[in-house]
Write a protein that holds these residues in place. Structure first.
Motif, short mmCIF file in Angstrom:
data_model
loop_
_atom_site.label_atom_id
_atom_site.label_comp_id
_atom_site.label_asym_id
_atom_site.label_seq_id
_atom_site.Cartn_x
_atom_site.Cartn_y
_atom_site.Cartn_z
N TYR A 112 0.83 -1.21 0.00
CA TYR A 112 0.00 0.00 0.00
C TYR A 112 0.87 1.27 0.00
CZ TYR A 112 -3.13 3.69 1.44
OH TYR A 112 -3.81 4.88 1.50
N LEU A 147 0.79 3.97 -2.88
CA LEU A 147 0.47 5.35 -2.56
C LEU A 147 1.56 6.30 -3.04
CD1 LEU A 147 -1.76 6.99 -1.20
CD2 LEU A 147 -0.52 6.75 0.95
N SER A 148 2.81 5.86 -2.99
CA SER A 148 3.88 6.71 -3.51
C SER A 148 3.77 6.87 -5.02
CB SER A 148 5.26 6.14 -3.12
OG SER A 148 5.61 5.04 -3.94
N THR A 168 0.61 6.56 -6.81
CA THR A 168 -0.66 7.18 -7.19
C THR A 168 -0.92 8.51 -6.50
OG1 THR A 168 -1.90 6.11 -5.41
CG2 THR A 168 -1.71 4.90 -7.50
N ARG A 169 -0.42 8.63 -5.27
CA ARG A 169 -0.65 9.81 -4.42
C ARG A 169 -2.14 10.03 -4.16
NH1 ARG A 169 3.61 14.40 -5.62
NH2 ARG A 169 3.25 14.70 -3.42
N ASP A 170 -2.90 8.95 -4.23
CA ASP A 170 -4.33 9.00 -3.97
C ASP A 170 -4.73 7.71 -3.26
OD1 ASP A 170 -7.14 10.19 -4.72
OD2 ASP A 170 -7.21 8.06 -5.27
N HIS A 171 -5.46 7.85 -2.14
CA HIS A 171 -5.81 6.71 -1.31
C HIS A 171 -6.60 5.65 -2.09
CE1 HIS A 171 -7.26 4.34 2.05
NE2 HIS A 171 -8.50 4.63 1.73
N ASP A 180 -6.94 5.18 -5.38
CA ASP A 180 -6.15 4.58 -6.46
C ASP A 180 -5.10 3.63 -5.90
OD1 ASP A 180 -7.59 5.95 -8.37
OD2 ASP A 180 -6.06 7.51 -8.67
N ALA A 181 -4.51 3.99 -4.76
CA ALA A 181 -3.51 3.12 -4.14
C ALA A 181 -4.15 1.81 -3.69
CB ALA A 181 -2.86 3.82 -2.95
N GLN A 182 -5.35 1.89 -3.16
CA GLN A 182 -6.05 0.66 -2.77
C GLN A 182 -6.36 -0.20 -3.99
OE1 GLN A 182 -9.44 2.04 -0.44
NE2 GLN A 182 -8.42 1.28 1.40
N PRO A 240 1.79 11.65 -0.38
CA PRO A 240 1.31 10.37 0.08
C PRO A 240 1.43 10.24 1.58
CG PRO A 240 3.52 10.13 -0.79
CD PRO A 240 3.09 11.57 -1.04
N ARG A 294 5.41 13.44 6.34
CA ARG A 294 4.53 13.47 5.16
C ARG A 294 4.66 14.79 4.43
NH1 ARG A 294 0.55 11.13 8.90
NH2 ARG A 294 0.61 8.91 8.53
#
Length: 191
Positions: free
Chosen positions: A49, A53-54, A56-59, A61-63, A117, A134
């Motif tokens: 994850y 996240l690094s 996509t920088r979006d929660h 999308d990272a999921q 992220p 962060r």
């Protein structure tokens, strides 16, 4: 202080899923062992994850990238060739899942994105340090951020990062050094 936290997280990540255990679990997953898959997911989920996240920088999308990664792990584990670096294989799958996600949306993978992220720092006593870290990560470009996350959060060694990212080792080392310099500079300016 914050770089020490990152080093502690890297050590924790290496202890969470040693290479031998990852190899064993992937072999069992390849044979269809659901309990092995669950154990692998629990041990590697946070690391995957954080890497997603690094990228996509979006929660959300990272999921999505993380879930796609674990689907590929489950279906492809039988084809995994043990080389002592199971997480490098998994992170390569995650990176490819990210690129596939971007292509499916009809755009190329962004070089830079607006949001920073979140880093999965577990200890609630260090929440303030995690917030500062962060914010400091915002000064890094996409590749530097990925390298720092893969090393500091996921516990990969620089050679493994070079393999995952398809970069020469020297490039990974210089980007990591440059990223640490940027983080130090940013953190000392904050104080």
């Amino acid at each position: 202080m914050l770089l020490l936290i990152m080093a502690e997280e890297a050590a924790r990540a290496r202890r969470a899923l040693p290479a031998e255990q990852g190899e064993r679990l992937l072999a069992a997953i390849g044979r269809g062992d659901a309990a092995a898959f669950e154990e692998f997911y629990r041990a590697a989920g946070t690391m995957v994850y954080a890497f997603a996240l690094s990228l996509t920088r979006d929660h959300q999308d990272a999921q999505d990238v993380m879930m796609e990664t674990f689907l590929h792990v489950r279906t492809g584990a039988a084809h995994y060739k043990p080389a002592g670096k199971p997480m490098a294989w998994v992170f390569t799958i995650a990176r490819n899942a990210f690129y596939q996600q971007q292509r499916a949306r009809g755009r190329e993978a962004p070089q830079e994105a607006p949001a920073a992220p979140a880093l999965p720092v577990d200890d609630t006593d260090r929440r303030d340090d995690a917030i500062v870290l962060r914010q400091a990560m915002q000064v890094l470009d996409s590749r530097e951020r990925q390298i720092v996350v893969l090393h500091a959060v996921s516990g990969l060694r620089h050679r493994e990062i070079a393999q995952v990212m398809g970069m020469p080792l020297s490039t990974v080392l210089s980007k990591y050094t440059r990223a640490l310099h940027k983080l130090r500079k940013n953190l000392t300016e904050e104080v």
